[in-house]
Write an enzyme that holds these catalytic residues in place. Structure first.
Site, mmCIF file in Angstrom:
data_model
loop_
_atom_site.group_PDB
_atom_site.id
_atom_site.type_symbol
_atom_site.label_atom_id
_atom_site.label_comp_id
_atom_site.label_asym_id
_atom_site.label_seq_id
_atom_site.Cartn_x
_atom_site.Cartn_y
_atom_site.Cartn_z
ATOM 1 N N TYR A 150 1.776 10.176 -40.051
ATOM 2 C CA TYR A 150 3.195 9.812 -39.912
ATOM 3 C C TYR A 150 3.387 9.070 -38.612
ATOM 4 O O TYR A 150 2.998 9.570 -37.554
ATOM 5 C CB TYR A 150 4.088 11.058 -39.938
ATOM 6 C CG TYR A 150 5.021 11.002 -41.122
ATOM 7 C CD1 TYR A 150 6.011 10.015 -41.177
ATOM 8 C CD2 TYR A 150 4.895 11.869 -42.189
ATOM 9 C CE1 TYR A 150 6.851 9.917 -42.283
ATOM 10 C CE2 TYR A 150 5.720 11.780 -43.287
ATOM 11 C CZ TYR A 150 6.709 10.800 -43.330
ATOM 12 O OH TYR A 150 7.513 10.703 -44.414
ATOM 13 N N GLU A 205 6.495 7.053 -37.708
ATOM 14 C CA GLU A 205 7.817 6.416 -37.642
ATOM 15 C C GLU A 205 8.038 5.831 -36.258
ATOM 16 O O GLU A 205 7.764 6.481 -35.251
ATOM 17 C CB GLU A 205 8.911 7.442 -37.953
ATOM 18 C CG GLU A 205 8.990 7.772 -39.437
ATOM 19 C CD GLU A 205 9.876 8.979 -39.704
ATOM 20 O OE1 GLU A 205 9.890 9.900 -38.873
ATOM 21 O OE2 GLU A 205 10.550 8.988 -40.749
ATOM 22 N N ASP A 256 11.377 -17.680 -47.127
ATOM 23 C CA ASP A 256 10.637 -16.634 -47.832
ATOM 24 C C ASP A 256 9.351 -17.265 -48.369
ATOM 25 O O ASP A 256 9.360 -17.959 -49.381
ATOM 26 C CB ASP A 256 11.506 -16.070 -48.961
ATOM 27 C CG ASP A 256 10.777 -15.032 -49.805
ATOM 28 O OD1 ASP A 256 9.563 -14.839 -49.607
ATOM 29 O OD2 ASP A 256 11.429 -14.427 -50.677
ATOM 30 N N THR A 264 4.924 -11.943 -48.548
ATOM 31 C CA THR A 264 4.109 -10.838 -49.052
ATOM 32 C C THR A 264 2.680 -11.081 -48.589
ATOM 33 O O THR A 264 2.264 -12.218 -48.350
ATOM 34 C CB THR A 264 4.099 -10.758 -50.586
ATOM 35 O OG1 THR A 264 3.506 -11.965 -51.089
ATOM 36 C CG2 THR A 264 5.500 -10.616 -51.161
ATOM 37 N N LYS A 297 -0.237 -12.005 -52.297
ATOM 38 C CA LYS A 297 -0.282 -13.136 -53.241
ATOM 39 C C LYS A 297 -1.363 -14.111 -52.769
ATOM 40 O O LYS A 297 -2.531 -13.707 -52.701
ATOM 41 C CB LYS A 297 1.116 -13.724 -53.376
ATOM 42 C CG LYS A 297 2.093 -12.697 -54.003
ATOM 43 C CD LYS A 297 3.504 -13.218 -54.171
ATOM 44 C CE LYS A 297 4.411 -12.116 -54.724
ATOM 45 N NZ LYS A 297 5.824 -12.525 -54.796
ATOM 46 N N ARG A 348 -1.078 -5.050 -51.138
ATOM 47 C CA ARG A 348 0.313 -5.149 -51.555
ATOM 48 C C ARG A 348 1.218 -4.782 -50.379
ATOM 49 O O ARG A 348 1.127 -3.668 -49.854
ATOM 50 C CB ARG A 348 0.491 -4.163 -52.718
ATOM 51 C CG ARG A 348 1.665 -4.287 -53.582
ATOM 52 C CD ARG A 348 1.364 -3.696 -54.945
ATOM 53 N NE ARG A 348 0.540 -4.657 -55.665
ATOM 54 C CZ ARG A 348 1.026 -5.774 -56.199
ATOM 55 N NH1 ARG A 348 2.295 -6.040 -56.174
ATOM 56 N NH2 ARG A 348 0.211 -6.611 -56.807
HETATM 57 C C1 PLP Z 1 6.979 -11.842 -54.946
HETATM 58 C C2 PLP Z 1 8.186 -12.302 -54.194
HETATM 59 C C3 PLP Z 1 8.982 -11.410 -53.467
HETATM 60 C C4 PLP Z 1 8.849 -9.911 -53.593
HETATM 61 O O1 PLP Z 1 7.672 -9.338 -53.305
HETATM 62 P P1 PLP Z 1 7.364 -7.832 -53.831
HETATM 63 O O2 PLP Z 1 6.209 -7.422 -52.996
HETATM 64 O O3 PLP Z 1 7.113 -7.937 -55.283
HETATM 65 O O4 PLP Z 1 8.584 -7.021 -53.532
HETATM 66 C C5 PLP Z 1 10.005 -11.917 -52.684
HETATM 67 N N1 PLP Z 1 10.253 -13.239 -52.647
HETATM 68 C C6 PLP Z 1 9.535 -14.121 -53.349
HETATM 69 C C7 PLP Z 1 9.870 -15.567 -53.257
HETATM 70 C C8 PLP Z 1 8.490 -13.684 -54.158
HETATM 71 O O5 PLP Z 1 7.806 -14.563 -54.894
#
Ligand code: PLP
Length: 426
Positions: A63, A65, A209, A235, A238, A244
């Site tokens: 933990y 935090e 994003d 993220t 990807k 993840r």
């Molecule tokens: C995949 C994605 C997210 C969210 O990611 P998660 O890990 O699935 O919550 C946010 N914004 C964009 C543009 C994405 O492609």
């Protein structure tokens, strides 16, 4: 005489299969699926064994935090080293001065960024979901669309590329507090510089994003929004090929404080330090020279696949791709073939991808007229342009006779042969 005490620690056989054959049997079948079928979902990848090892480490027990040096519980000196290493590596990778590596996912990273800079009801510009935007960019069923006033921009009708003019007009008209750029199903480069100019012209903050393209940015294949946008979220699983999870970068000291407060205690409890450790591994991998080659090959493969699919009679939205994915409009190939039907037929044939709306799709998001196809995973597995041509041929073969189960079985066999030469986890 030794004191007899019950031992509450579960049995720890060396092989977890002996501890829980039922669960690990299922995991084995998923490994087999990933090794023997084609993974073309644009948001997926194959993490390295080092990334997976960190995710499966004892750091899951701790933990912690708070943030390095400012934790609520004791015993965090070593965990602090882990999180500091992750933060340092990701800042070096993207040229940022501050990183928050704690978001459990991309959605959480976005929500934390909103929480840091917005009040409920504030106006935000985001990309239309049916033209490539993400659920967290203002969908009415997502908290973003319920708590904030999202206004959507889209792509042009003529070339199906991001409509910067419309974005500027909507910004002028609605005076948003924040402009969100980034997409989940858009095959072209999103230029940060013109959006920065639009944001400045109306006094808005700018959040990029980069969930999908973070690996392409890290590998030098796409422009870096860090230092251009006020906040960059992404993220780690990807194109970046890590565990993840999510991450937030900024070069602004005040925003950095607001973001850290928003992630914890604003939104999350204890951070997943085992995942943060795996993020650190992935950031190191992405800083290697081979990762630049990898990022370039993802794009080369996507272009090869798009052009081969075009030759098979499919229409590629916007005429091609600049990144790791393409949108396929099925209508010119077969007016009755929906994305849903195509996805199911391909799934039966060992080809995993997802249905997707195309711009101005007359069908619902549950049916759709298109497919989204991505190359990050097959590129990690070592496939190149020659294999992309083979894959396009297999996809076309299935979709010429989507109901033919014999054809599906035959293609499935060919897919297995192809995958046996490019196995992600031998
Ligand atoms: C995949 C994605 C997210 C969210 O990611 P998660 O890990 O699935 O919550 C946010 N914004 C964009 C543009 C994405 O492609």
């Amino acid at each position: 005489m030794p004191i007899e005490r019950p031992n509450f620690v579960p049995d720890q056989p060396v092989d977890p299969h002996d501890a829980d054959p039922e669960l690990f049997g299922i995991v084995d079948r998923e490994l087999e699926r990933q090794n023997t079928t084609l993974q073309l979902i644009a948001s997926e990848n194959f993490a390295s064994r080092a990334v997976i090892a960190a995710t499966g480490s004892v750091l899951t027990n701790k933990y912690s935090e708070g943030y390095p040096g400012k934790r609520y519980y004791g015993g965090n000196a070593i965990v602090d080293e882990v999180e500091d290493l992750a933060r340092r590596r990701v800042c070096d990778l993207f040229g940022a001065t501050h990183a928050n590596v704690q978001p459990h996912s991309g959605a959480n990273a976005n929500l934390a960024a909103y929480l840091a800079v917005l009040e409920a009801g504030d106006t935000v510009l985001g990309m239309r979901l049916d033209q490539g935007g993400h659920l967290t960019h203002g969908s009415p069923v997502n908290i973003s669309g319920r708590f904030y006033n999202f206004v959507s921009y889209g792509v042009t009708e003529s070339d199906e590329r991001l409509d910067y003019e419309q974005l500027a007009e909507l910004a002028e008209q609605h005076r948003p507090k924040l402009i969100v750029a980034g997409a989940t199903a858009y095959p072209r480069v999103i230029e940060p510089a013109p959006i920065r100019a639009i944001a400045d012209s109306v006094g808005a903050l700018f959040m990029f994003d980069a969930a999908h393209v973070a690996g392409l940015i890290a590998g030098g294949a796409h422009p870096n929004p860090v230092g251009v946008a006020d906040i960059v979220t992404f993220t780690t699983h990807k194109t970046l090929r890590g565990p993840r999870g999510g991450c937030i970068l900024t070069n602004d000291a005040d925003l950095a404080k607001a973001i850290d407060k928003a992630v914890f205690p604003g939104l999350q409890g204890g951070p997943l330090e085992h995942v943060i450790a795996a993020k650190a591994v992935a950031f190191r991998e992405a800083a290697q020279p081979e990762f630049r080659q990898y990022a370039a090959q993802i794009v080369t493969n996507a272009r090869a696949l798009a052009s081969a699919l075009g030759a098979e009679g499919f229409r590629i939205v916007s005429g091609g791709t600049d990144n790791h994915l393409m949108l396929v409009d099925l209508r010119p190939f077969d007016a009755d073939l929906t994305g849903k039907l195509a996805q199911e037929a391909l799934d039966r044939s060992g080809i995993t991808l997802n249905k997707n709306t195309v711009p101005n799709d007359p069908r619902s998001p549950f049916v759709t007229s298109g497919l989204r196809i991505g190359t990050p995973a097959v590129t990690t597995a070592g496939m190149g342009e020659a294999e992309m041509v083979v894959i396009a041929g297999l996809i076309a073969r299935v979709l010429r006779h989507p109901e033919d189960t014999h054809e599906s079985a035959a293609v499935r066999d060919e897919v297995a042969v192809l995958c046996s030469k490019f196995t992600p986890y031998p």
